[in-house]
Scaffold this motif. Structure first.
Motif, PDB file in Angstrom:
ATOM      1  N   VAL A 125       0.838  -1.199   0.000  1.00 36.44           N
ATOM      2  CA  VAL A 125       0.000   0.000   0.000  1.00 36.44           C
ATOM      3  C   VAL A 125       0.877   1.254   0.000  1.00 36.44           C
ATOM      4  CG1 VAL A 125      -0.193   0.138   2.534  1.00 36.44           C
ATOM      5  CG2 VAL A 125      -2.009   1.085   1.084  1.00 36.44           C
ATOM      6  N   GLU A 126       0.366   2.297  -0.631  1.00 36.62           N
ATOM      7  CA  GLU A 126       0.979   3.620  -0.601  1.00 36.62           C
ATOM      8  C   GLU A 126      -0.145   4.623  -0.371  1.00 36.62           C
ATOM      9  OE1 GLU A 126       3.771   6.475  -3.428  1.00 36.62           O
ATOM     10  OE2 GLU A 126       3.925   4.287  -3.580  1.00 36.62           O
ATOM     11  N   ILE A 127       0.114   5.609   0.490  1.00 37.04           N
ATOM     12  CA  ILE A 127      -0.907   6.584   0.882  1.00 37.04           C
ATOM     13  C   ILE A 127      -0.403   7.986   0.572  1.00 37.04           C
ATOM     14  CG2 ILE A 127      -2.265   7.526   2.790  1.00 37.04           C
ATOM     15  CD1 ILE A 127      -1.652   4.854   4.287  1.00 37.04           C
ATOM     16  N   ARG A 128      -1.170   8.728  -0.215  1.00 35.62           N
ATOM     17  CA  ARG A 128      -0.863  10.144  -0.426  1.00 35.62           C
ATOM     18  C   ARG A 128      -2.047  10.960   0.088  1.00 35.62           C
ATOM     19  NH1 ARG A 128      -2.850  12.982  -4.831  1.00 35.62           N
ATOM     20  NH2 ARG A 128      -1.083  14.366  -4.572  1.00 35.62           N
ATOM     21  N   ALA A 129      -1.795  12.232   0.371  1.00 41.87           N
ATOM     22  CA  ALA A 129      -2.845  13.046   0.977  1.00 41.87           C
ATOM     23  C   ALA A 129      -2.708  14.499   0.576  1.00 41.87           C
ATOM     24  CB  ALA A 129      -2.784  12.932   2.498  1.00 41.87           C
ATOM     25  N   ILE A 130      -3.828  15.191   0.699  1.00 41.56           N
ATOM     26  CA  ILE A 130      -3.881  16.647   0.581  1.00 41.56           C
ATOM     27  C   ILE A 130      -4.473  17.148   1.892  1.00 41.56           C
ATOM     28  CG2 ILE A 130      -4.853  18.631  -0.640  1.00 41.56           C
ATOM     29  CD1 ILE A 130      -4.985  16.828  -3.147  1.00 41.56           C
ATOM     30  N   ALA A 131      -3.849  18.176   2.446  1.00 43.57           N
ATOM     31  CA  ALA A 131      -4.315  18.742   3.709  1.00 43.57           C
ATOM     32  C   ALA A 131      -4.392  20.262   3.580  1.00 43.57           C
ATOM     33  CB  ALA A 131      -3.369  18.369   4.851  1.00 43.57           C
ATOM     34  N   VAL A 132      -5.233  20.837   4.424  1.00 44.92           N
ATOM     35  CA  VAL A 132      -5.344  22.282   4.551  1.00 44.92           C
ATOM     36  C   VAL A 132      -5.028  22.596   6.013  1.00 44.92           C
ATOM     37  CG1 VAL A 132      -6.800  24.320   4.307  1.00 44.92           C
ATOM     38  CG2 VAL A 132      -7.096  22.382   2.729  1.00 44.92           C
ATOM     39  N   ALA A 133      -3.855  23.154   6.248  1.00 43.00           N
ATOM     40  CA  ALA A 133      -3.394  23.392   7.617  1.00 43.00           C
ATOM     41  C   ALA A 133      -4.398  24.249   8.384  1.00 43.00           C
ATOM     42  CB  ALA A 133      -2.025  24.072   7.614  1.00 43.00           C
ATOM     43  N   GLY A 134      -4.754  23.779   9.559  1.00 42.65           N
ATOM     44  CA  GLY A 134      -5.665  24.521  10.430  1.00 42.65           C
ATOM     45  C   GLY A 134      -7.136  24.213  10.251  1.00 42.65           C
ATOM     46  N   CYS A 135      -7.514  23.533   9.178  1.00 44.71           N
ATOM     47  CA  CYS A 135      -8.944  23.301   8.958  1.00 44.71           C
ATOM     48  C   CYS A 135      -9.520  22.249   9.908  1.00 44.71           C
ATOM     49  CB  CYS A 135      -9.243  22.926   7.493  1.00 44.71           C
ATOM     50  SG  CYS A 135      -8.867  21.222   7.053  1.00 44.71           S
ATOM     51  N   GLY A 136      -8.674  21.415  10.462  1.00 51.30           N
ATOM     52  CA  GLY A 136      -9.148  20.394  11.394  1.00 51.30           C
ATOM     53  C   GLY A 136      -9.566  20.961  12.736  1.00 51.30           C
TER      54      GLY A 136
END
Length: 138
Positions: A125-136
């Protein structure tokens, strides 16, 4: 946003600098609050793949968490996951159980893709992600 906020930053935590130096890619790239994380795989500090899907998924999610922290974000800030599986149907129950541990609620968008191979023959398995800092935090 001003130009300073849009400056491109390469994110490479010290243990991953070897990938940047040898294979010429960043573990993540941050522009403003957006963070694009390169594919994380299930290897340990000695570059040994985990023995099964559960262990590889744990290692890959831990790597994802570490890269996000180095970028000034957390798993709560992930808005999209894309996972690549060498045995999509066979490994999905074990993978989903691990994923749900790291994302127990406020699930990100997720695309799972079956593929024929990854960088090492033992990888599942390989996991990539997109995040928006602070939105959590919202």
């Amino acid at each position: 946003m001003n130009a300073q906020n849009l400056k491109r930053q390469s994110i490479n935590p010290p243990p991953t600098q070897v990938f940047y130096d040898n294979f010429h890619f960043s573990q993540a790239t941050r522009v403003g609050d957006m963070i694009w994380v390169s594919g994380q795989v299930g290897i340990d500090a000695a570059m040994t793949p985990g023995k099964d899907m559960e262990e590889q998924a744990q290692l890959a999610f831990q790597a994802l968490k570490s890269v996000l922290e180095a970028a000034g974000a957390s798993l709560a800030d992930v808005v999209e996951l894309m996972t690549f599986h060498t045995d999509l149907r066979g490994d999905m129950p074990a993978f989903t159980q691990v994923k749900d541990h790291y994302f127990p609620d406020r699930y990100p968008s997720w695309t799972a893709v079956g593929i024929s191979q990854l960088a090492l023959p033992e990888l599942r398995v390989e996991i990539r992600a997109i995040a928006v800092a602070g939105c959590g935090d919202a």
